[in-house]
Write a protein that holds these residues in place. Structure first.
Motif, mmCIF file in Angstrom:
data_model
loop_
_atom_site.group_PDB
_atom_site.id
_atom_site.type_symbol
_atom_site.label_atom_id
_atom_site.label_comp_id
_atom_site.label_asym_id
_atom_site.label_seq_id
_atom_site.Cartn_x
_atom_site.Cartn_y
_atom_site.Cartn_z
ATOM 1 N N LYS A 3 -8.213 21.612 14.941
ATOM 2 C CA LYS A 3 -9.226 21.155 13.983
ATOM 3 C C LYS A 3 -9.733 19.757 14.335
ATOM 4 O O LYS A 3 -10.907 19.435 14.110
ATOM 5 C CB LYS A 3 -8.649 21.167 12.565
ATOM 6 N N ARG A 4 -8.858 18.948 14.897
ATOM 7 C CA ARG A 4 -9.288 17.613 15.325
ATOM 8 C C ARG A 4 -10.269 17.695 16.497
ATOM 9 O O ARG A 4 -11.191 16.888 16.608
ATOM 10 C CB ARG A 4 -8.072 16.762 15.693
ATOM 11 N N ILE A 5 -10.072 18.680 17.361
ATOM 12 C CA ILE A 5 -11.016 18.876 18.470
ATOM 13 C C ILE A 5 -12.396 19.250 17.917
ATOM 14 O O ILE A 5 -13.428 18.775 18.396
ATOM 15 C CB ILE A 5 -10.516 19.965 19.440
ATOM 16 N N ILE A 6 -12.425 20.099 16.905
ATOM 17 C CA ILE A 6 -13.707 20.473 16.282
ATOM 18 C C ILE A 6 -14.395 19.244 15.712
ATOM 19 O O ILE A 6 -15.597 19.037 15.892
ATOM 20 C CB ILE A 6 -13.484 21.542 15.192
ATOM 21 N N LYS A 7 -13.632 18.392 15.023
ATOM 22 C CA LYS A 7 -14.227 17.164 14.484
ATOM 23 C C LYS A 7 -14.707 16.261 15.614
ATOM 24 O O LYS A 7 -15.780 15.638 15.505
ATOM 25 C CB LYS A 7 -13.200 16.436 13.606
ATOM 26 N N LEU A 8 -13.961 16.184 16.713
ATOM 27 C CA LEU A 8 -14.379 15.359 17.848
ATOM 28 C C LEU A 8 -15.705 15.864 18.419
ATOM 29 O O LEU A 8 -16.604 15.064 18.717
ATOM 30 C CB LEU A 8 -13.293 15.366 18.931
ATOM 31 N N LEU A 66 -11.341 7.411 21.894
ATOM 32 C CA LEU A 66 -10.772 8.234 20.826
ATOM 33 C C LEU A 66 -10.146 7.383 19.726
ATOM 34 O O LEU A 66 -10.028 7.832 18.578
ATOM 35 C CB LEU A 66 -9.713 9.181 21.396
ATOM 36 N N VAL A 67 -9.751 6.146 20.068
ATOM 37 C CA VAL A 67 -8.978 5.335 19.116
ATOM 38 C C VAL A 67 -9.477 3.905 18.950
ATOM 39 O O VAL A 67 -8.910 3.150 18.168
ATOM 40 C CB VAL A 67 -7.480 5.293 19.544
ATOM 41 N N PHE A 94 -8.337 10.825 15.433
ATOM 42 C CA PHE A 94 -8.215 11.348 16.796
ATOM 43 C C PHE A 94 -6.972 10.829 17.521
ATOM 44 O O PHE A 94 -6.777 11.129 18.700
ATOM 45 C CB PHE A 94 -9.459 10.994 17.612
ATOM 46 N N GLU A 95 -6.134 10.083 16.818
ATOM 47 C CA GLU A 95 -4.913 9.569 17.468
ATOM 48 C C GLU A 95 -4.027 10.675 18.021
ATOM 49 O O GLU A 95 -3.476 10.547 19.113
ATOM 50 C CB GLU A 95 -4.126 8.683 16.497
#
Length: 798
Positions: A583-588, A712-713, A724-725
């Motif tokens: 899900k974090r990849i989708i947000k990225l 990313l951070v 994204f950490e």
């Protein structure tokens, strides 16, 4: 009723009034779909009945394909196409002021699958019917399927998939054929006539009610069956139980595909689903066989049961239970029949994850667990006789060990055939993941490279390209997809290349319009459409794709002399509800899209699109429009892939690793007609086995990598705080399990080769034509023909 358009129109109007109770002027598009679906079902009913009767009369062997998923997509269009009546219907509806496309749009995608596993099963059913093979599917009738994906502020939100809200015109409920399925309770053991008898008592009963759907072959009278099981309360249940709780627990079995199994409750529900599927299916199969043959002693001569991945592996102990407890056979005879009836396809090289804890398994399925224990005991004894003293080998191969039941081990021990789904995948199974089992029984292992139905993914999805192929080489390819190779002599023909380019441009225009409709973003139709659509998973490396986009954006911002051929990067993917990393990849992807698409300095050269709720009907719009097919999984991990085949059929060029079926595509078309990059499977497996990979070295020695990883951070995306950490940590702290940083430079260079080729139209369209020409091998007709001869022992029924 489909003989000509006038006859069709008359029949359509009569049935509209009869079925919907309204005049044509008052009818809606959904009414038109409902009526047309009923007309198709009525039209094929005679052939459906005749197919079943023919199989019974000829007493020929039949195959039953058990799968937890069947990702069918919309059926109206493909059924009209397979029946050869699409043109009549289209013209007749047009006379009535109705667009067939609008009617098709009103059909919901059947919520019966998630990704490649389910779509493969659907393709196989299509090919079985088209090749006149007696083969049927068995699955679960999920009320809500997986989920509908909504994107809110760049985050995935899951909503119930309401595909059955308006009913399912294709199904027929057959309550009289319901099967009783038993959970919980205990096993009573007693002696009768000198034999031990086992009786499952005090169980919680669930009724499996079948809903049958026709599977229509292309240009044939064969209509096979997909039987879907719905979980419903039994007519009688213990009075002291909470009625509403029992009802909720029962209906939950067929409510959602892949319920969250982060906790024991979810694990139990998944195991319930798996046993529900096999108990219902085998109960139905055995009942039909008994009616025809009287007993089950020759079951394996008339029935083949295929287990699609490890989800339906409980078919092995369930068939043993039927043969032992209901038929009264000896263990030896029951095991002989079972192992000669059941075959197993493995779909992964990832470490076997489908393991069920004994403390959950045993109380839910007490008799089945007893049988699995006995299978394990006899299997380990056989191993001891073969490898005396080799306790380590026996421990690794045992079906029950360390408190868990290993489903893949059970599948191999209890089946006569174990197949992988691509040459590379099968070799990895034999030489690495299942090496000990291969040494024990090498005769069981074989390869069946996946295929996709070219009728759905080329003839239906891309009628413009299909017409060009037919105009160029004739229509034989529709029935014999291998004859697509006849296109190859035309690959260098400038006129053919120009026509191929025009078809692609037309489809890109259609997808661009869809993108604008769904997102409000206008994309350059002359840009390179670079597409990655598939399930969101770390090993599929959507992250590598998006980090490269970030690099291009950085370069365009920082270097005024740098430019690229305009590129539109298109993503489509669902992340499992509990897979928070995905899900974090989708947000990225969405955060990158927001930055790129709104930057006037770069957005004429670079666009990023995420199409929400990726599904079959959307895929049918995407594949024909793609220029570049991203198949970039870490080598050695993707079992096969089938999206690569669908893109290839539609003339997209593969940018990929030497993984799964990419290897065989490269063998077919030549590496010069793809854009290959990155570690080989052997190199990846060597890293996994011996170590030596240090992600930090690539981070520190390649400033491009360091910049995008730091972004990313470091506040580059100010709206996400530290969201994204975990991605950053996966690359550096956890040493980049899927070698994203290791392959970054090679991936970037491969993209440069893509651009160079696209700037040379004669070269590009030659490569595109060669890919289409060689795609016939990757049709599911070829795959199913191999299964039929090599594994199932079935032949066409005419």
């Amino acid at each position: 009723m489909f003989t000509d358009k006038e006859t069709f129109k008359q029949a359509f109007l009569i049935r509209l009034e009869t079925l919907c109770g309204k005049q044509f002027e008052e009818s809606t598009t959904r009414d038109h779909y409902y009526v047309l679906g009923h007309m198709v079902r009525e039209h094929i009913s005679r052939h459906w009945i005749a197919t079943n009767e023919r199989n019974r009369a000829q007493k020929r062997k039949q195959v039953y394909y058990l799968s937890i998923e069947f990702l069918l997509g919309r059926l109206l269009g493909s059924n009209l196409l397979n029946l050869g009546v699409r043109q009549v219907v289209e013209e007749g509806l047009r006379d009535l002021g109705i667009r067939l496309e609008d009617v098709e749009e009103s059909e919901a995608d059947a919520g019966l699958g998630n990704g490649g596993l389910g779509r493969l099963a659907a393709c196989f059913l299509d090919s079985l019917a088209t090749l006149n093979l007696p083969g049927h599917g068995h699955g679960i009738r999920y009320k809500h399927g997986l989920f509908d994906q909504k994107i809110v502020d760049g985050y995935q939100v899951e909503l119930p998939q309401q595909w059955l809200r308006h009913g399912n015109v294709w199904e027929i409920r057959k309550e009289e054929l319901a099967v009783e399925v038993n959970f919980w309770g205990k096993v009573e053991v007693y002696e009768q006539n000198g034999c031990l008898v086992f009786r499952h008592i005090d169980s919680k009963k669930v009724m499996a009610v079948p809903y049958d759907m026709p599977v229509i072959g292309y240009g044939t009278n064969t209509v096979n069956t997909l039987r879907l099981w719905n979980a419903e309360p039994a007519k009688t249940f213990p009075l002291h139980k909470d009625v509403m709780q029992y009802k909720r627990e029962t209906e939950a079995i067929s409510e959602f595909l892949y319920p969250d199994d982060a906790h024991d409750e979810g694990k139990i529900l998944r195991l319930k689903q798996q046993y529900f599927l096999v108990a219902a299916s085998l109960g139905s199969i055995v009942r039909a066989h008994r009616l025809q043959h009287g007993n089950l002693h020759q079951l394996h001569e008339y029935v083949a049961i295929h287990v699609n991945d490890t989800h339906p592996v409980l078919a092995i102990p369930e068939l043993m239970r039927i043969l032992l407890d209901e038929e009264g056979m000896s263990w030896e005879e029951a095991w002989h029949i079972t192992t000669h009836t059941i075959a197993y396809t493995n779909h992964t090289t990832l470490s076997e994850r489908l393991r069920m804890a004994i403390h959950l398994f045993q109380p839910l399925l007490p008799r089945i667990y007893m049988i699995v224990e006995e299978i394990n005991e006899r299997f380990c004894r056989e191993l001891w006789e073969r490898y005396p003293g080799d306790w380590g080998r026996i421990e690794q191969m045992a079906i029950i060990a360390h408190g868990v039941v290993k489903m893949a081990h059970l599948a191999i021990a209890g089946s006569h055939s174990v197949n992988g789904v691509a040459k590379l995948h099968t070799e990895i199974l034999k030489q690495r993941e299942m090496r000990l089992f291969y040494e024990w029984a090498p005769h069981k292992f074989n390869n069946k490279t996946n295929g996709v139905t070219h009728r759905r993914w080329l003839l239906k999805a891309n009628p413009e390209l299909s017409a060009l192929i037919t105009d160029t080489t004739g229509s034989r390819w529709i029935h014999e997809p291998e004859t697509l190779i006849e296109l190859k002599p035309h690959a260098s023909d400038p006129a053919f290349q120009q026509a191929l380019s025009a078809v692609k441009q037309q489809r890109k225009g259609k997808l661009a319009a869809r993108i604008y409709e769904k997102t409000g973003i206008r994309v350059d139709e002359s840009s390179i459409f670079d597409v990655q659509v598939k399930r969101l998973h770390a090993y599929k490396r959507q992250l590598l794709n998006v980090l490269h986009i970030m690099y291009l954006y950085n370069r365009l911002k920082e270097d005024p002399h740098f430019s690229i051929y305009p590129r539109t990067f298109i993503f489509g993917a669902k992340a499992s509800p509990g897979y928070y990393y995905a899900k974090r990849i989708i947000k990225l992807i969405h955060s990158v899209a927001d930055k790129v698409n709104n930057d006037k300095q770069t957005n004429e050269q670079l666009k990023v699109i995420f199409l929400e709720n990726y599904r079959v009907s959307l895929a049918e719009e995407i594949f024909p429009a793609a220029d570049v097919s991203e198949q970039i999984s870490t080598a050695s991990i993707e079992a096969s892939g089938t999206g690569n085949m669908k893109f290839m059929m539609n003339g997209a060029l593969t940018l990929g690793t030497l993984d799964g079926a990419n290897v065989e595509i490269a063998e077919a078309v030549g590496k010069e007609n793809m854009f290959l990059f990155g570690l080989t499977a052997e190199e990846v497996l060597n890293y996994y086995e011996h170590g030596g990979y240090r992600a930090h070295e690539y981070y520190h020695h390649d400033k491009r990598i360091k910049q995008v990883v730091d972004q990313l951070v470091n506040g580059f995306f100010p709206d996400v705080a530290d969201y994204f950490e975990p991605i950053y940590d996966s690359l550096l702290t956890q040493n980049d399990e899927y070698f994203v940083l290791r392959d970054f430079a090679a991936y970037t260079e491969a993209h440069e080769r893509v651009e160079a080729a696209y700037r040379d139209p004669a070269r590009w369209w030659y490569m595109s034509a060669v890919n289409i020409a060689h795609s016939g091998y990757f049709a599911s007709d070829r795959t199913i023909a191999e299964y039929a001869v090599d594994i199932w022992g079935i032949s066409p029924s005419m």
